[in-house]
Every structure is written in C-alpha cells, then in structure tokens.
Design a protein around this motif. Structure first.
Motif, PDB file in Angstrom:
ATOM      1  N   UNK A 176     -13.334  17.608 -54.432  1.00 39.25           N
ATOM      2  CA  UNK A 176     -12.972  17.680 -53.014  1.00 39.25           C
ATOM      3  C   UNK A 176     -12.308  16.400 -52.524  1.00 39.25           C
ATOM      4  N   UNK A 177     -12.774  15.243 -53.020  1.00 39.04           N
ATOM      5  CA  UNK A 177     -12.212  13.977 -52.548  1.00 39.04           C
ATOM      6  C   UNK A 177     -10.922  13.595 -53.261  1.00 39.04           C
ATOM      7  N   UNK A 178     -10.871  13.852 -54.569  1.00 39.95           N
ATOM      8  CA  UNK A 178      -9.767  13.331 -55.373  1.00 39.95           C
ATOM      9  C   UNK A 178      -8.966  14.400 -56.102  1.00 39.95           C
ATOM     10  N   UNK A 179      -9.345  15.662 -55.940  1.00 37.83           N
ATOM     11  CA  UNK A 179      -8.645  16.726 -56.645  1.00 37.83           C
ATOM     12  C   UNK A 179      -8.829  16.670 -58.143  1.00 37.83           C
ATOM     13  N   UNK A 180      -9.926  16.089 -58.584  1.00 36.07           N
ATOM     14  CA  UNK A 180     -10.163  15.849 -60.011  1.00 36.07           C
ATOM     15  C   UNK A 180     -10.965  16.990 -60.630  1.00 36.07           C
ATOM     16  N   UNK A 181     -10.382  17.664 -61.608  1.00 43.55           N
ATOM     17  CA  UNK A 181     -11.089  18.636 -62.429  1.00 43.55           C
ATOM     18  C   UNK A 181     -10.827  18.278 -63.888  1.00 43.55           C
ATOM     19  N   UNK A 182     -11.840  17.734 -64.549  1.00 41.16           N
ATOM     20  CA  UNK A 182     -11.660  17.265 -65.919  1.00 41.16           C
ATOM     21  C   UNK A 182     -11.393  18.424 -66.873  1.00 41.16           C
ATOM     22  N   UNK A 183     -10.645  18.128 -67.913  1.00 42.50           N
ATOM     23  CA  UNK A 183     -10.397  19.102 -68.981  1.00 42.50           C
ATOM     24  C   UNK A 183     -11.719  19.582 -69.568  1.00 42.50           C
ATOM     25  N   UNK A 184     -12.662  18.654 -69.715  1.00 40.32           N
ATOM     26  CA  UNK A 184     -13.989  18.987 -70.241  1.00 40.32           C
ATOM     27  C   UNK A 184     -14.979  17.937 -69.765  1.00 40.32           C
ATOM     28  N   UNK A 185     -16.198  18.372 -69.479  1.00 39.65           N
ATOM     29  CA  UNK A 185     -17.279  17.451 -69.136  1.00 39.65           C
ATOM     30  C   UNK A 185     -18.319  17.527 -70.246  1.00 39.65           C
ATOM     31  N   UNK A 186     -18.543  16.411 -70.926  1.00 37.51           N
ATOM     32  CA  UNK A 186     -19.503  16.370 -72.022  1.00 37.51           C
ATOM     33  C   UNK A 186     -20.737  15.575 -71.614  1.00 37.51           C
ATOM     34  N   UNK A 187     -21.889  16.087 -71.972  1.00 33.22           N
ATOM     35  CA  UNK A 187     -23.124  15.349 -71.752  1.00 33.22           C
ATOM     36  C   UNK A 187     -23.293  14.348 -72.877  1.00 33.22           C
ATOM     37  N   UNK A 188     -23.343  13.074 -72.521  1.00 37.13           N
ATOM     38  CA  UNK A 188     -23.563  12.015 -73.504  1.00 37.13           C
ATOM     39  C   UNK A 188     -24.975  11.448 -73.262  1.00 37.13           C
ATOM     40  N   UNK A 189     -25.081  10.417 -72.449  1.00 33.73           N
ATOM     41  CA  UNK A 189     -26.380   9.951 -71.992  1.00 33.73           C
ATOM     42  C   UNK A 189     -26.173   9.265 -70.653  1.00 33.73           C
ATOM     43  N   UNK A 190     -27.220   8.645 -70.127  1.00 34.88           N
ATOM     44  CA  UNK A 190     -27.131   8.048 -68.790  1.00 34.88           C
ATOM     45  C   UNK A 190     -26.748   6.584 -68.907  1.00 34.88           C
ATOM     46  N   UNK A 191     -25.464   6.341 -69.050  1.00 36.56           N
ATOM     47  CA  UNK A 191     -24.950   4.974 -69.105  1.00 36.56           C
ATOM     48  C   UNK A 191     -25.374   4.192 -70.326  1.00 36.56           C
ATOM     49  N   UNK A 192     -25.733   4.882 -71.405  1.00 33.67           N
ATOM     50  CA  UNK A 192     -26.274   4.216 -72.582  1.00 33.67           C
ATOM     51  C   UNK A 192     -25.340   4.198 -73.773  1.00 33.67           C
ATOM     52  N   UNK A 207     -15.684   7.697 -68.536  1.00 31.03           N
ATOM     53  CA  UNK A 207     -17.141   7.708 -68.669  1.00 31.03           C
ATOM     54  C   UNK A 207     -17.792   7.166 -67.413  1.00 31.03           C
ATOM     55  N   UNK A 208     -19.010   7.622 -67.190  1.00 28.62           N
ATOM     56  CA  UNK A 208     -19.839   7.116 -66.095  1.00 28.62           C
ATOM     57  C   UNK A 208     -20.754   6.039 -66.659  1.00 28.62           C
ATOM     58  N   UNK A 209     -20.549   4.800 -66.221  1.00 34.01           N
ATOM     59  CA  UNK A 209     -21.433   3.694 -66.557  1.00 34.01           C
ATOM     60  C   UNK A 209     -21.939   3.077 -65.257  1.00 34.01           C
ATOM     61  N   UNK A 210     -22.655   1.967 -65.376  1.00 40.30           N
ATOM     62  CA  UNK A 210     -23.256   1.351 -64.197  1.00 40.30           C
ATOM     63  C   UNK A 210     -22.738  -0.070 -64.007  1.00 40.30           C
ATOM     64  N   UNK A 211     -22.705  -0.488 -62.749  1.00 36.79           N
ATOM     65  CA  UNK A 211     -22.039  -1.739 -62.407  1.00 36.79           C
ATOM     66  C   UNK A 211     -22.716  -2.971 -63.004  1.00 36.79           C
ATOM     67  N   UNK A 212     -24.005  -2.889 -63.360  1.00 37.54           N
ATOM     68  CA  UNK A 212     -24.665  -4.043 -63.978  1.00 37.54           C
ATOM     69  C   UNK A 212     -24.658  -3.974 -65.498  1.00 37.54           C
ATOM     70  N   UNK A 213     -23.951  -3.009 -66.066  1.00 38.76           N
ATOM     71  CA  UNK A 213     -23.952  -2.843 -67.527  1.00 38.76           C
ATOM     72  C   UNK A 213     -23.128  -3.931 -68.208  1.00 38.76           C
ATOM     73  N   UNK A 214     -23.752  -4.596 -69.175  1.00 45.70           N
ATOM     74  CA  UNK A 214     -23.048  -5.641 -69.926  1.00 45.70           C
ATOM     75  C   UNK A 214     -22.022  -5.053 -70.882  1.00 45.70           C
TER      76      UNK A 214
END
Length: 290
Positions: A176-192, A207-214
């Motif tokens: 809705x915000x960016x018109x983004x529909x990915x070709x595929x969404x894969x479950x990996x892990x939670x920022x790991x 990928x979805x990572x976190x702002x404090x991730x080294x």
C-alpha cells in the motif's frame, strides 16, 4: 552454581523445543519466569532482566528462552506461565492495535500504554531502539536502489527473505505504501544467520535485518531508507503480566531501561553474536556499569 550457569548457557545456545510445553510453573506460584524470542538480542535482554531482578532481591527468577512468536508470548503472559518478556514498542503496539498510525518513539509509547489490554503492563521504555531494516547487497544498491520507494519499482523481480511472520505483518503495508510486491517471499529466520547467508549467497536479494545487527556492516550490506515510515519506532520495553512483579522489581527493570542506549545494545550484540561470549557474563558486566 557453575553447573547451573553451564545448563543455562546450553539452553540459550541450543534454543530447541518449546520451553512451555507440558505446562510450566509461573507467576501463580510466586516464581518470576522471564521469556524471550529466539533472537540473540532478546536472549541477552532476558538475562539482563534476570540479573537486575536478582540484584533487587528476587531469589526465584528463571529464564526460559526461547518462547516463540509474540502470539505465543502474549498467551503465556495471560496465563502467567511467563512473568515478563523484553519486547519492541512499535511491533507490540501494532499487535494490540493493527490500525495504529503512530511512528515516533513518544507517540508509539504513549499509544502502547493506552492500548495494552487488562492483565498486562508495559514498564519504562529504553532509549535503545532496534528497528527492522530492509537491506540489499552492494551491487543492487549501486544500481540505484537506495530507498523503499526505489525498491517498490523493482520488487516484482526480487526475492525477499525474512521471518515467518513478515507476510502477515508487512506484506500488505509495503504494497500500500510503496507498491511493492516481491517475486517471492521466503521464510529464513528473524534477522539471524540464515537470513544473512541467503543474502550473501544471492538466494534472496532483499532481507529484513535489524538496525543494531553487526552483520550489516560486516558483510557490506546496504540499509534502505524507509522514506514513508513503514516501520514504526522500536524501543526496548518490558512487557509484564500485571501483578507478578513487586514495586522494587519494577523499579529495577526501569533502571535497566534507563541505562540501555542503542549504542550499548549494539555493543552487547557484537559481544554475543560476533565474539561468542557467554550471555550471563555480558549481562553481569552491563549491570555492573548500569
């Protein structure tokens, strides 16, 4: 005592099974049971909370990570098989109020205190914030993708990797915000490590990572600018089953939150994920400084 510490470390590292399976003694028996998700940062925060509560005089504190998704955590707090968990203000508010439009730290926390259901309470939030980020490799970034808006134009050709809950929480929002529909969404892990490995290998391009991730700087990943504020503020906040902590114990956790900055949280994450230090030692050292 050394045997107990070794056992806790094994539980933290192994992270297998559901610690609540088969029932669990909890708040109703007077024990303080601290839960966490399977993310290293959450495990560290659980140990810090446990140490602070023991310093405040609690002798009945148990850490039981990993618990699982927020849905599992909330249920466990409701039946008091858990007493307290570290959580993130923005995601927690969105869980309790899917229609919220709050994005700033102050607005999110103010609304969260209003929306948290009876039987729960949120304690003071920390200055420390760990937000979701969408990151890409340097090659994709150099092709002109710098922001979420840039990404939206090319989502259809890209594979996304992230946690299992990502589709239910963010798939519609990013469309809705960016018109983004990915070709595929894969479950990996939670920022790991699974997510990091998938992005490094090219199995996923976003990928979805976190702002404090080294791992972001370590691997040359490029965070994209969330130019329409899809992700809300994510300050660290203890979520508590109401009535399970004494005033002194509440004050102890509030002191932890006051001392926890984003810079400090990032440093703690490096010690745990990169330096592979004992999480109990990390927690003890932080509390000595706090």
């Amino acid at each position: 005592m050394k045997r107990l510490i070794s056992l806790l470390v094994v539980v933290l590292v192994a992270g297998c099974g559901n610690p609540l399976a088969g029932g669990g003694e909890g708040g109703t028996s007077g024990d303080i049971i601290i839960g966490a998700s399977d993310v290293g940062e959450s495990l560290l925060l659980a140990q810090i909370y446990a140490g602070a509560l023991r310093q405040a005089g609690a002798s009945n504190v148990t850490v039981r990570p990993p618990v699982g998704s927020r849905e599992v955590v909330v249920k466990a707090l409701q039946d008091k098989s858990l007493s307290v968990v570290p959580d993130y203000s923005g995601n927690l508010l969105r869980y309790f109020d899917k229609d919220t439009t709050a994005t700033t730290s102050q607005d999110v926390y103010a609304q969260l205190k209003q929306k948290v259901p009876a039987g729960f309470e949120v304690l003071d939030q920390a200055p420390a914030e760990d937000k979701d980020l969408l990151v890409v490799g340097p090659q994709l970034a150099s092709s002109g993708i710098k922001t979420f808006s840039d990404l939206g134009k090319r989502c259809g050709e890209l594979v996304f990797g992230g946690p299992g809950q990502w589709s239910s929480r963010w798939k519609d929002k990013i469309k809705s915000l960016y018109g983004c529909e990915f070709k595929e969404i894969r479950t990996t892990d939670t920022g790991g490590p699974v997510t990091v490995a998938a992005l490094k290998s090219g199995d996923v391009q976003v990928a979805d990572l976190f702002s404090t991730s080294s791992t972001i700087a370590a691997n040359g990943f490029v965070p994209l600018v969330d130019d329409k504020n899809m992700f809300p503020a994510q300050n660290i906040v203890p979520l508590v089953a109401r009535g399970t902590l004494s005033p002194a114990e509440v004050a102890a956790l509030n002191r932890v939150s006051a001392a926890l900055t984003t810079e400090e949280l990032t440093r703690l994450n490096v010690q745990f994920t990169e330096e592979k230090r004992n999480p109990l030692d990390i927690a003890e050292e932080f509390l000595a400084r706090a």
